[in-house]
Design an enzyme around this catalytic site. Structure first.
Site, PDB file in Angstrom:
ATOM      1  CG  ASP A 163      -1.632   1.247   1.498  1.00 27.99           C
ATOM      2  OD1 ASP A 163      -2.318   1.701   0.570  1.00 27.99           O
ATOM      3  OD2 ASP A 163      -1.524   1.796   2.613  1.00 27.99           O
ATOM      4  CG  ASP A 180      -1.834   7.496   0.635  1.00 25.99           C
ATOM      5  OD1 ASP A 180      -1.523   8.692   0.634  1.00 25.99           O
ATOM      6  OD2 ASP A 180      -2.235   6.892  -0.386  1.00 25.99           O
ATOM      7  CB  SER A 228      -2.124   3.416  -3.640  1.00 22.33           C
ATOM      8  OG  SER A 228      -2.594   4.498  -2.871  1.00 22.33           O
TER       9      SER A 228
END
Length: 285
Positions: free
Chosen positions: A82, A84, A172
């Site tokens: 991922d 963030d 993401s």
């Protein structure tokens, strides 16, 4: 029965930490990996022992992982991450909102979605992106330059994985503006995210096309793994929020990285205090 080791690590790891955990897990020996990590050899790994070890380690701020003896990083084929709050230190959408003074409103929705309180990620993203209507597109570059930093251990994890022949996927629920730059900067094999719509230099408050949600993350990972001939047990996946759970479920080494409680509860491995490269200590050279 397969022999298991217990890898223990923390920026503040002490001899006493290792000794206490060795006693709890009935380790047959201790091998120091570095100043911040150790491998406890041939440990008990029944459910009760694991629960006691994890509870003790959580109280003391130590990361622990029960792993089969003899794991080789080169046996893995895919690393999926991922973006963030996993690969990078920020939630990009919150920082974009901060440029125009609506960060609190957006962050509130982000946090609720990450904790799993908002079940429909796509709807939560639409609500947040709508608050960005009218933001100058230059704000994206400002966030990338001024706010975005790689999380500790990111570059070492990726370069070491790449050297072992592992293909790296960035997937993401954030935005392609950032994933594309990170893909080029870190020489990642593939990156997928959502695309913010821009008209006349301003964000429109909408996303182009379908929203990349939890289901899409899992689909992208499975397709990437199939392309590179990786079985589930040859996949490492890392994430921190509820939107990552389905992707993590597709990996043999699912890692909750500095994650929300919901994710930690449902994920076999966790790095709560260690950098991203803490994963590397699970594997023997």
């Amino acid at each position: 029965m397969t022999t298991h080791h217990l890898v223990v690590q923390s920026p503040g790891l002490t001899v006493e930490h290792a000794e206490q955990l060795a006693a709890l897990a009935q380790a047959q020996g201790v091998a120091r990996i570095s100043n911040t990590a150790a491998r406890l050899l041939d440990v008990q790994h029944d459910a009760l022992t694991q629960a006691e070890v994890v509870a003790w380690a959580d109280r003391k701020g130590v990361d622990v992982a029960f792993v089969p003896a003899g794991l080789k990083l080169s046996n893995c084929k895919v690393l999926a991450m991922d973006m963030d709050s996993t690969l990078i230190n920020i939630e990009c959408i919150d920082e974009i909102a901060g440029v125009v003074g609506v960060k609190d409103k957006v962050s509130e929705i982000t946090e609720a979605a990450m904790r799993g309180e908002i079940k429909d990620f796509a709807e939560s993203l639409r609500r947040r992106v709508a608050l960005l209507k009218g933001v100058p597109a230059e704000a994206l570059e400002q966030v990338y330059v001024e706010k975005l930093r790689l999380n500790p251990g990111a570059e070492r994890l990726i370069t070491t994985a790449q050297a072992a022949g592992i293909k790296v996927l960035l997937v993401s629920g954030g935005f392609t503006f950032f994933t594309d730059r990170l893909r080029e900067r870190l020489k990642l094999d593939s990156a997928h995210a959502n695309t913010l719509e821009i008209d006349n230099g301003l964000l429109t408050g909408q996303v182009v096309g379908d929203i990349l949600d939890a289901d899409a993350k899992a689909v992208y990972l499975r397709e990437f793994a199939r392309t590179h001939g990786a079985t589930k047990e040859q996949i490492i996946a890392m994430g921190d929020g509820a939107n990552d759970l389905k992707m993590l479920g597709a990996a043999g080494f699912p890692v909750a990285y500095h994650a929300k409680p919901l994710v930690r509860e449902q994920t076999r491995f966790a790095l709560n205090v260690t950098g991203l490269d803490g994963v590397l200590n699970w594997f023997e050279s």
